[in-house]
Design a protein around this motif. Structure first.
Motif, mmCIF file in Angstrom:
data_model
loop_
_atom_site.group_PDB
_atom_site.id
_atom_site.type_symbol
_atom_site.label_atom_id
_atom_site.label_comp_id
_atom_site.label_asym_id
_atom_site.label_seq_id
_atom_site.Cartn_x
_atom_site.Cartn_y
_atom_site.Cartn_z
ATOM 1 N N THR A 141 6.973 10.623 2.450
ATOM 2 C CA THR A 141 6.498 9.977 1.233
ATOM 3 C C THR A 141 6.354 8.302 0.652
ATOM 4 O O THR A 141 5.118 7.904 0.620
ATOM 5 C CB THR A 141 6.957 10.475 0.219
ATOM 6 O OG1 THR A 141 7.175 12.272 -0.275
ATOM 7 C CG2 THR A 141 5.866 9.933 -2.260
ATOM 8 N N PHE A 142 7.729 7.549 0.716
ATOM 9 C CA PHE A 142 8.406 6.224 0.958
ATOM 10 C C PHE A 142 6.457 5.812 2.184
ATOM 11 O O PHE A 142 6.118 4.735 1.261
ATOM 12 C CB PHE A 142 9.207 6.053 1.550
ATOM 13 C CG PHE A 142 9.317 4.748 1.452
ATOM 14 C CD1 PHE A 142 10.121 4.589 0.028
ATOM 15 C CD2 PHE A 142 9.590 4.278 2.514
ATOM 16 C CE1 PHE A 142 10.566 2.770 0.250
ATOM 17 C CE2 PHE A 142 10.088 2.726 2.347
ATOM 18 C CZ PHE A 142 10.691 2.368 1.007
ATOM 19 N N VAL A 143 7.033 6.159 3.389
ATOM 20 C CA VAL A 143 5.653 5.784 3.909
ATOM 21 C C VAL A 143 4.637 5.423 3.444
ATOM 22 O O VAL A 143 3.559 4.362 3.094
ATOM 23 C CB VAL A 143 5.843 6.308 5.545
ATOM 24 C CG1 VAL A 143 4.682 5.153 6.192
ATOM 25 C CG2 VAL A 143 7.122 5.697 5.917
ATOM 26 N N SER A 144 4.173 6.862 2.699
ATOM 27 C CA SER A 144 2.710 6.945 2.177
ATOM 28 C C SER A 144 2.487 6.271 1.476
ATOM 29 O O SER A 144 1.192 5.327 1.028
ATOM 30 C CB SER A 144 2.310 8.485 1.828
ATOM 31 O OG SER A 144 1.213 8.078 2.065
ATOM 32 N N ARG A 145 3.501 5.799 0.601
ATOM 33 C CA ARG A 145 3.559 4.744 -0.862
ATOM 34 C C ARG A 145 3.183 3.804 -0.312
ATOM 35 O O ARG A 145 2.321 2.589 -1.232
ATOM 36 C CB ARG A 145 4.824 5.065 -1.646
ATOM 37 C CG ARG A 145 4.579 4.544 -2.791
ATOM 38 C CD ARG A 145 5.779 5.171 -4.039
ATOM 39 N NE ARG A 145 5.921 4.376 -5.200
ATOM 40 C CZ ARG A 145 6.413 5.084 -6.441
ATOM 41 N NH1 ARG A 145 6.651 6.203 -6.630
ATOM 42 N NH2 ARG A 145 6.902 3.801 -7.322
ATOM 43 N N LEU A 146 3.777 3.215 0.295
ATOM 44 C CA LEU A 146 3.639 1.679 1.018
ATOM 45 C C LEU A 146 2.589 1.679 2.241
ATOM 46 O O LEU A 146 1.705 0.522 1.304
ATOM 47 C CB LEU A 146 4.853 1.612 2.317
ATOM 48 C CG LEU A 146 6.295 0.874 1.625
ATOM 49 C CD1 LEU A 146 6.664 0.935 2.708
ATOM 50 C CD2 LEU A 146 5.898 -0.481 1.257
#
Length: 760
Positions: free
Chosen positions: A582-587
């Motif tokens: 989710t962190f990657v997707s958010r970035l």
């Protein structure tokens, strides 16, 4: 187009291309499009920044320069690349033609053609046909005027001249009085008193001393009251203690070529005269001053980084960026008007809010001696003023946009081994003052009247009582995020000094940004953002539109950006955001065109709170995405030419972000950590001082960072490296080597541990 390389008089400064790295510097890069770079004559950290002041009603000329408008003067003092409101534009001359009956009537002169310049040299031509050439030493400047043949040439010295502001924010500078005396030998001395500007400074005085190499056919001092006509004052002395009475001098010449030498000082007329006569003695040719400037820039700054690259665009970006990051702060050692000290004194800090993320760490790498002096100066300002500055101009602290970010800079210097003559016990006391004592709210800033904007952390009452900041204080969320980062800096220094109780306290306080985290607020399908709050709970905002200014919860960036800001606690941020994927997707969403609901991305390269974002992928093992995201920003948002910067230079902040991208590393301030991405060039060597160097090579790339940018493997000091980060001790403390193998596609070469999150 602006001519970036010029003839000085009859001949080009004679330095071979192999030695003269200034040939790659374009002094006009970033002067337009909001970059606000200063294109005039200056030395590294020089007190004098001699350049033009252009006047266009309704348009602020932050560094004096504009591509259009009329010349209001050519002045000795400017800031570099700033926004907010102009500062300085003081100690000015203006060449005029013919009989001048009213010299103090705000005369301006049109421009003929485009200005040109190179390192240490500036040239312009007025609409009256006067050629103006400028150069500078550290504390003095030299003007050469070529008047049209057969004309009566004049030079106006207007003590009341400042750069105006038209933004209506109450930040315009004011002339408060001054004096000028013309002596029997034709030289003149004087002083002006001014106030305000972006840092809302009270009265400050600058002294000046000027000489002409040609005898004036006439020289006259003048006063002018209000809109009244200029009145000549006999005896060569004009003075005023009121802002309603302007003073100045007019010098007339029959010679077609006239050279003027001027020194400035914050101390006295005598010291101003000493400065000009020691740095630019009588008989000095302008070409000689230019040549000295070129040599100093080559030796002190540009030669610190060498590369085998031959691409003219990349070389221009490299060396122009190195140049602009060294214009401020100003080395004002020996020119402190307020206290006597054996310590160095640097000011024109504009501002640490802009610089702490990546500029000051690069300054330590490239200028370790000067950087130690800058740290000592900050501590000495605390000793004598009571607080370290977050910003400082005209010898006055202000304005503080967020936290007390000198704390971050001291912490960064401490953990990276800056010792020398730094008194770290006093340094820590200065940091504790920031962390524990609320500054007095005087004078009140009308744009943020709730608390002081001049120094320290003025929202401390809430921070200490609640562990968060309520809307009682403006910029509550962005200040809370920064206060947490500041407290982490105190933890680092307290730990090193053996202050274990303090270390525990400040580590715990560095986690208090979490108290602003609302896990239920959503935006674009993602949950959890830092938000305003009061004692009753969270106050929701729209993360896509909540960016603000002085009176708002967030300063110059949205909660999308500020939610990622506390990198000392990154592991916990990742958990709050839902884990690695989710962190990657958010970035990714931040870099997706149109994600904000309009054209463009949420990511905004024009403002410093976004600087870290492309590199945060390293914290979840996606170093390849850090490479591709950051390289896209660097290659698309930074270009050569007058509009080459994405936003205000902010004293070189933009340029240092680009330089780190070229190097292939990104610093995490307050820690010894450097995140690895990939370098642009096949080889680059950085001189670290004391016979140490860092040599960076890359094989398999295109040699210019345009394609084949992904790391396939890396050796650090000859040994295979599997982490996507390294430390100061690995390559900077004693020097070292980085050997990259690059390729066109991403591979998983980083099997080692992830970057540290000390507060997590």
């Amino acid at each position: 187009m602006r001519q970036a390389r010029i003839l000085t008089g009859a001949a080009l400064v004679a330095v071979s291309a192999a030695e003269d790295l200034t040939q790659h510097v374009d002094v006009f890069m970033g002067t337009e499009g909001g970059g606000n770079d200063f294109p005039g004559a200056v030395r590294p950290f020089g007190m004098v920044k001699l350049g033009p002041d252009l006047l266009v009603s309704g348009t602020d000329s932050y560094s004096g320069y504009l591509p259009n408008g009329n010349f209001s003067g050519f002045s000795m003092m400017h800031e570099q690349g700033t926004g907010g409101a102009p500062k300085y534009g003081t100690v000015s001359q203006l060449p005029l033609i013919g009989d001048i009956s009213d010299p103090l009537s705000n005369i301006t002169v049109s421009r003929s053609g485009s200005d040109s310049g190179s390192v240490g040299y500036y040239k312009a031509q007025t609409g009256d046909g006067v050629k103006v050439e400028l150069s500078a030493s550290a504390k003095a400047g030299i003007y050469r005027y070529t008047f049209p043949s057969g004309s009566k040439g004049n030079v106006l010295v207007d003590v009341s001249h400042v750069l105006p502001s038209f933004r209506g924010q109450g930040l315009g500078q004011n002339y408060e009085g001054g004096n000028i005396t013309i002596f029997s030998d034709g030289h003149y001395e004087g002083a002006g008193v001014y106030d305000n500007g972006w840092n809302e400074a009270p009265d400050w005085t600058i002294y000046f001393c000027g000489y002409f190499d040609s005898a004036a056919t006439n020289n006259t001092t003048y006063t002018a009251t209000g809109a009244g006509k200029s009145v000549s004052i006999p005896g060569g002395v004009a003075s005023s203690t009121s802002n309603s009475t302007r003073v100045g001098g007019l010098f007339s010449f029959s010679d077609s070529e006239v050279t003027s030498r001027v020194g400035i000082s914050w101390i006295s007329n005598k010291q101003a005269c000493n400065n000009v006569n020691s740095e630019i003695p009588s008989g000095t040719e302008l070409e000689s001053v230019v040549e000295d400037a070129v040599s100093e820039w080559n030796e002190v700054v540009l030669s610190k980084v060498t590369t085998s690259n031959t691409n003219t665009t990349s070389l221009s970006l490299l060396y122009t960026s190195l140049y602009f990051m060294h214009l401020i702060p100003t080395n004002q050692t020996g020119e402190n008007p307020y206290w006597s000290s054996s310590e160095p004194y640097y000011q024109d800090i504009f501002t640490f809010w802009d610089l702490f993320r990546c500029s000051t760490s690069l300054m330590q790498v490239l200028q370790p001696t000067s950087y130690e002096e800058q740290i000592r100066s900050l501590i000495d300002i605390w000793r004598n003023v009571g607080y370290m500055p977050d910003a400082r101009s005209s010898n006055y602290n202000g304005r503080t946009q967020g936290g007390s970010n000198a704390d971050n800079i001291l912490a960064d210097a401490y953990v990276k081994g800056v010792r020398g003559s730094v008194d770290w016990n006093d340094g820590y006391k200065a940091m504790v003052k920031d962390a524990e004592v609320t500054p007095v709210n005087y004078p009140v800033d009308w744009m943020a009247p709730d608390s002081s904007t001049h120094e320290g952390r003025s929202a401390l009452p809430d921070w200490l009582k609640y562990g968060y900041i309520t809307p009682t204080y403006s910029r509550a969320v962005s200040r809370a995020v920064e206060y947490a980062y500041n407290d982490f800096g105190l933890y680092q220094v307290a730990s090193g000094l053996g202050e274990t109780d303090d270390a525990t306290k400040y580590l715990n306080r560095s986690r208090n940004w979490r108290n602003h985290w609302n896990p239920d607020l959503t935006s674009l399908g993602f949950s959890g953002f830092v938000v305003p709050r009061d004692t009753s709970g969270f106050i929701d905002t729209d993360p896509l539109t909540d960016t603000g200014y002085w009176g708002d919860p967030y300063y110059e960036a949205s909660s999308w950006a500020y939610s990622f800001a506390d990198v000392h606690d990154m592991k916990h941020i990742i958990e709050l955001m839902g884990g690695n994927e989710t962190f990657v997707s958010r970035l990714d969403t931040m870099f997706t065109d149109g994600a904000s609901g309009s054209s463009g991305t949420i990511f905004d390269s024009t403002n410093e709170p976004m600087f870290n974002l492309p590199y945060l992928y390293n914290y979840v093992g996606r170093q390849d995405l850090a490479v591709s995201r950051s390289r896209k920003v660097a290659k698309e948002d930074y270009t050569t030419g007058v509009s080459g910067l994405p936003g205000n230079s902010d004293a070189g902040a933009m340029q240092t972000w680009l330089l780190w991208n070229m190097i292939g590393l990104y610093p995490i301030t307050g820690q010894t950590t450097f995140l690895i991405h990939s370098p642009w060039f096949e080889s680059m060597t950085i001189d670290l001082g004391n016979d140490k160097s860092l040599k960076i090579t890359s094989a398999g790339g295109d040699g210019n960072g345009d394609t084949d940018m992904y790391v396939q493997s890396l050796k650090v000091n000859g040994k295979a490296w599997k982490k996507n980060w390294l430390t100061w001790d690995d390559i900077f403390a004693q020097g070292g080597t980085l050997e990259f193998e690059l390729g066109p596609t991403a591979v998983n070469w980083t099997t080692g541990e992830l970057p540290p999150s000390p507060a997590s």
